[in-house]
Design a protein around this motif. Structure first.
Motif, PDB file in Angstrom:
ATOM      1  N   GLY B  24      44.844  38.883  43.565  1.00  0.00           N
ATOM      2  CA  GLY B  24      46.852  37.930  44.012  1.00  0.00           C
ATOM      3  C   GLY B  24      46.491  37.220  44.499  1.00  0.00           C
ATOM      4  O   GLY B  24      46.466  36.307  43.426  1.00  0.00           O
ATOM      5  N   MET B  25      47.367  36.039  45.601  1.00  0.00           N
ATOM      6  CA  MET B  25      48.052  35.129  46.196  1.00  0.00           C
ATOM      7  C   MET B  25      46.268  34.242  46.025  1.00  0.00           C
ATOM      8  O   MET B  25      46.540  33.111  45.117  1.00  0.00           O
ATOM      9  CB  MET B  25      48.149  34.889  47.010  1.00  0.00           C
ATOM     10  CG  MET B  25      49.123  33.321  47.623  1.00  0.00           C
ATOM     11  SD  MET B  25      50.332  33.701  46.563  1.00  0.00           S
ATOM     12  CE  MET B  25      51.767  31.928  46.184  1.00  0.00           C
ATOM     13  N   GLY B  26      45.104  34.927  46.008  1.00  0.00           N
ATOM     14  CA  GLY B  26      43.905  33.445  46.140  1.00  0.00           C
ATOM     15  C   GLY B  26      43.388  33.128  45.153  1.00  0.00           C
ATOM     16  O   GLY B  26      42.806  32.076  44.774  1.00  0.00           O
ATOM     17  N   GLY B  27      44.014  34.178  44.335  1.00  0.00           N
ATOM     18  CA  GLY B  27      42.874  34.760  42.663  1.00  0.00           C
ATOM     19  C   GLY B  27      43.790  33.064  41.914  1.00  0.00           C
ATOM     20  O   GLY B  27      43.658  32.448  41.203  1.00  0.00           O
ATOM     21  N   GLN B  28      45.282  33.757  42.210  1.00  0.00           N
ATOM     22  CA  GLN B  28      45.941  32.321  41.535  1.00  0.00           C
ATOM     23  C   GLN B  28      46.270  30.851  42.661  1.00  0.00           C
ATOM     24  O   GLN B  28      45.914  30.217  40.859  1.00  0.00           O
ATOM     25  CB  GLN B  28      47.849  33.137  41.815  1.00  0.00           C
ATOM     26  CG  GLN B  28      48.782  33.192  41.259  1.00  0.00           C
ATOM     27  CD  GLN B  28      49.771  33.476  41.541  1.00  0.00           C
ATOM     28  OE1 GLN B  28      50.324  33.993  42.960  1.00  0.00           O
ATOM     29  NE2 GLN B  28      50.702  33.990  40.752  1.00  0.00           N
ATOM     30  N   ILE B  29      45.364  31.157  43.542  1.00  0.00           N
ATOM     31  CA  ILE B  29      45.760  29.475  44.042  1.00  0.00           C
ATOM     32  C   ILE B  29      43.776  28.485  43.012  1.00  0.00           C
ATOM     33  O   ILE B  29      44.135  28.029  42.308  1.00  0.00           O
ATOM     34  CB  ILE B  29      45.451  29.552  45.078  1.00  0.00           C
ATOM     35  CG1 ILE B  29      46.995  29.580  45.592  1.00  0.00           C
ATOM     36  CG2 ILE B  29      44.562  27.817  45.339  1.00  0.00           C
ATOM     37  CD1 ILE B  29      47.411  29.687  47.002  1.00  0.00           C
ATOM     38  N   LEU B  30      42.978  29.401  43.054  1.00  0.00           N
ATOM     39  CA  LEU B  30      42.038  29.586  42.243  1.00  0.00           C
ATOM     40  C   LEU B  30      42.318  28.956  40.779  1.00  0.00           C
ATOM     41  O   LEU B  30      41.433  28.252  40.672  1.00  0.00           O
ATOM     42  CB  LEU B  30      41.009  30.721  42.746  1.00  0.00           C
ATOM     43  CG  LEU B  30      39.422  30.745  41.833  1.00  0.00           C
ATOM     44  CD1 LEU B  30      38.770  29.687  42.745  1.00  0.00           C
ATOM     45  CD2 LEU B  30      38.570  31.444  41.912  1.00  0.00           C
ATOM     46  N   ALA B  31      42.723  29.834  40.223  1.00  0.00           N
ATOM     47  CA  ALA B  31      42.898  29.771  38.914  1.00  0.00           C
ATOM     48  C   ALA B  31      43.321  28.284  38.151  1.00  0.00           C
ATOM     49  O   ALA B  31      43.754  27.393  38.003  1.00  0.00           O
ATOM     50  CB  ALA B  31      44.118  30.193  37.640  1.00  0.00           C
TER      51      ALA B  31
END
Lengths: 159, 358
Positions: B24-31
């Motif tokens: 979700g959002m966390g993965g987006q920020i990590l990317a």
């Protein structure tokens, strides 16, 4: 209209400049045709013939030099680079006392390579060497004795 | 072969983290962070190797050899230099304006980095492919000017102030000309999106398709770009003879290195924008490598070949032309480049209206 004339004149002069620098660049990347740099330790250094590296005294194969000890170089030197230690020795044949040098001391560390001593020398005893490996780890090594040990004056110089 | 405007690899990458893995959002920020790290590494490496390239090219122009001792062909030279600068003390004046002094180089770098994010390096490889890409680049590059200005002002040094003022004067003036040159191409493309502009050039580069006005626009763009990246013959902001080092007189260590790197990255950005607008970006000339597979790799290769040639052109200018005087600089901009650019854009508009461009 000089307005457009200026533009085209400017472009032409810029292109002329670029042609010249390009003429240096493109041969340089292909080969070393024009490159001036010499990579000194690997490639031999080319030193100009009249390069003033240090003052040396010429000796012939019999360990004889041409210095009469006249001290003209010592007087000519503007900053006391040259000191000559000399003595008078009795010449057996003529019975006269003549000046003989003991040590011709040359302080390379003080020398400005001004060439005045060499111009002053009446007998061409001292000359320039093109040696430039003059770096030492100790300042005292820059003080050199130019006449070789045991050397004597060449015959026929004083006449 | 007509390439369609395929999906952006970066948005796929972000979608992979947020949806496929399901973070979700966390993965987006990590990317986002990963992409930013890739761009930062590219920024550092490109900056360092452009400095190396500049020194080698300068050496060949001056019949020297340049750095060739550290690593093979001297390739590690600038990395060694950067390590040396990192280890140096940051030593400024006592009377500097601390906030402005230390903000200045961040502004310069951030402006360069943001511009870098818009540039399409290959088919579908642009971190931030927005529909106002060209406009965005010319807007963001003005932030860099602000960096130079407050850097000069904040260091409380007469040379710094004069250098900063000169850079502001020069870059704002020449931004007009480069903006007009960009607009000339935007008139042809009908789009401000960089990837869209490249896709339009599959029928032929805009430099050829726009014939006379595009050629004039290209020349104006290159001149204005050289001026905007503060390079000789327009390096008045850091004219050594008059100003010490101009706006970065009071900077040392990495503070200086950031300005120095940003200058080279700006040169890369100018070249990349020029290549994208006029020389077809990552498209192969005449489509010669279109059928060979791996289109993104060939895109990279062609993009970097073209950008390299543009950068070489800028370096050629630098090591050929003498520096301009300040009045000559302003005469060139306001009496020559700007009027010609204005007439050129009208000419281009007329040609586009009557379909006289190819």
């Amino acid at each position: 209209m000089s307005y457009f004339g200026d533009i085209f004149g400017g472009i032409r002069s810029l292109l002329t400049g670029m042609k010249i620098t390009g003429g240096y660049f493109f041969p340089s990347i292909i080969g070393r045709k024009y490159t001036i740099t010499r990579q000194y330790p690997e490639e031999p250094a080319v030193v100009a013939e009249r390069f003033k590296g240090e003052v040396v005294m010429w000796h012939n194969e019999n360990n004889e030099h041409r210095c009469t000890g006249c001290q003209a170089c010592e007087i000519a030197c503007p900053n006391g680079t040259i000191e000559i230690i000399w003595d008078r020795v009795l010449n057996e044949e003529t019975g006269k006392k003549v000046k003989v040098i003991d040590k011709h001391i040359y302080h390379l560390g003080m020398c400005t390579m001004c060439n005045l001593c060499i111009q002053a020398c009446p007998t061409n005893a001292i000359m320039w060497s093109t040696n430039f490996h003059n770096a030492t780890f100790d300042r005292s090594q820059l003080t050199k004795v130019l006449n070789h040990p045991g050397s004597k004056l060449m015959t026929g110089v004083e006449e | 072969m007509i390439l369609t405007n395929t999906t952006n690899y970066f948005s796929q990458f972000i979608a992979y983290f947020s949806d496929t893995i399901g973070w979700g959002m966390g993965g987006q920020i990590l990317a986002y962070v990963l992409i930013a790290i890739v761009y930062l590494i590219f920024f550092a490496l490109a900056g360092l190797y452009l400095v190396y390239l500049e020194r080698r090219v300068a050496a060949f122009f001056q019949l020297r050899l340049g750095p060739n001792r550290v690593g093979p062909w001297g390739l590690m030279q600038t990395i060694a230099d950067a390590l040396k600068l990192l280890s140096k003390e940051i030593f400024g004046t006592d009377r500097k304006d601390k906030l402005l002094y230390h903000t200045a180089y961040y502004l310069v770098i951030v402006a360069a980095l943001i511009s870098l994010s818009v540039i399409p390096f290959s088919n579908g490889i642009a971190a931030y492919d927005i529909n106002i890409g060209v406009f965005f680049i010319s807007a963001v590059s003005s932030v860099g000017i602000l960096g130079l200005l407050i850097g000069g002002w904040g260091s409380n040094n007469k040379y710094g102030v004069l250098g900063g003022m000169r850079s502001g004067l020069q870059m704002i003036s020449y931004e007009l000309s480069s903006g007009l040159a960009i607009l000339t191409i935007v008139l042809m493309a009908g789009s401000l999106q960089l990837s869209e502009i490249i896709h339009q050039q599959q029928a032929g580069w805009f430099l050829w398709r726009g014939h006379i006005p595009a050629l004039i626009a290209f020349v104006i763009f290159v001149i204005a770009g050289t001026a905007e990246s503060n390079r000789t013959p327009f390096d008045l902001p850091e004219g050594e003879a008059e100003l010490g080092a101009g706006y970065h007189t009071e900077y040392s260590g990495m503070g200086f290195a950031w300005f120095f790197l940003a200058e080279f990255i700006n040169m890369f950005i100018i070249s990349a924008v020029g290549v994208t607008l006029f020389l077809g970006g990552w498209l192969a000339p005449f489509g010669i490598t279109d059928g060979l597979g791996m289109p993104w790799l060939w895109g990279f290769i062609w993009f970097f070949i073209k950008v390299g040639l543009m950068i070489f052109l800028l370096m050629w200018f630098r090591w050929t032309f003498p520096r301009l005087r300040i009045d000559q600089l302003l005469t060139l901009e306001w009496k020559y480049l700007l009027p010609i650019g204005l007439v050129n854009i009208i000419l281009m508009a007329v040609l586009v209206y009557y379909h006289l461009v190819f």
